[in-house]
Design an enzyme around this catalytic site. Sequence first.
Site, PDB file in Angstrom:
ATOM      1  N   THR A  52       3.345  -1.280   8.712  1.00 46.08           N
ATOM      2  CA  THR A  52       3.842  -2.169   9.768  1.00 46.08           C
ATOM      3  C   THR A  52       4.004  -3.621   9.327  1.00 46.08           C
ATOM      4  OG1 THR A  52       1.565  -2.659  10.399  1.00 46.08           O
ATOM      5  CG2 THR A  52       2.639  -0.804  11.546  1.00 46.08           C
ATOM      6  N   HIS A  56      10.096 -23.691   9.910  1.00 45.68           N
ATOM      7  CA  HIS A  56       9.101 -24.299  10.807  1.00 45.68           C
ATOM      8  C   HIS A  56       7.666 -24.113  10.328  1.00 45.68           C
ATOM      9  CE1 HIS A  56      11.888 -24.314  14.600  1.00 45.68           C
ATOM     10  NE2 HIS A  56      12.538 -24.642  13.493  1.00 45.68           N
ATOM     11  N   ASP A  59       0.870  -1.177   0.000  1.00 47.11           N
ATOM     12  CA  ASP A  59       0.000   0.000   0.000  1.00 47.11           C
ATOM     13  C   ASP A  59       0.911   1.232   0.000  1.00 47.11           C
ATOM     14  OD1 ASP A  59       0.887   0.344   2.606  1.00 47.11           O
ATOM     15  OD2 ASP A  59      -1.105   0.261   3.516  1.00 47.11           O
ATOM     16  N   CYS A 103       3.522  -2.915   3.991  1.00 44.50           N
ATOM     17  CA  CYS A 103       2.674  -1.779   4.355  1.00 44.50           C
ATOM     18  C   CYS A 103       3.434  -1.005   5.430  1.00 44.50           C
ATOM     19  CB  CYS A 103       1.276  -2.223   4.797  1.00 44.50           C
ATOM     20  SG  CYS A 103       1.165  -3.210   6.294  1.00 44.50           S
ATOM     21  N   HIS A 111       7.260 -30.520  11.893  1.00 48.27           N
ATOM     22  CA  HIS A 111       6.548 -29.283  11.555  1.00 48.27           C
ATOM     23  C   HIS A 111       5.386 -29.540  10.591  1.00 48.27           C
ATOM     24  CE1 HIS A 111       9.690 -27.291  13.703  1.00 48.27           C
ATOM     25  NE2 HIS A 111      10.614 -27.823  12.907  1.00 48.27           N
TER      26      HIS A 111
END
Length: 149
Positions: free
Chosen positions: A66, A97, A8, A64, A132
């Site tokens: 964050t 993992h 964004d 973005c 995993h």
Amino acid sequence: MKITIGCDHGGLRLKETIVQHLKERYEVTDIGTYSTESVDFPSYAEEVARSVTNKEADLGILVCGTGIGMSIAANKVPGIRAAVVLDCFSAQATREHNDSNVLCLGERVLGEGLALRIVDTWLSAEFSGGRHSKRLALVENIERSEGLR
Ligand code: RB5
């Protein structure tokens, strides 16, 4: 390897830096945004996520402010394992993992040098399988129980 990348307005500069960094070594598809005009991150997250689940791309990268909004939205697409990553240890661990298939980064959180190191670490790590795999199957079961698969 094919990579779809999107952002964004909050992640534009870092997205462009990552595209330049990767384009010689990978087949990179940049789905925008391409300007600083304010846009809504969920549509970019959805487009990148769907490009991974429909196998147009092997992996996706979303940027973005964050990384968090992008990860929340991308993880709504069944089959997506999107991870917000802030350090190289987690970048490696989340491929090994979690078999994460979308990397989410925050331009307002990470310096450029660290962000590029995280991208390189994430792209060069591989899923370890073994114990995993069972855990990822359990994650998939949650999607099934919601009728999402
Ligand atoms: C946009 O201002 C910002 O909210 C967005 O880039 C992102 O950080 C959301 O999680």
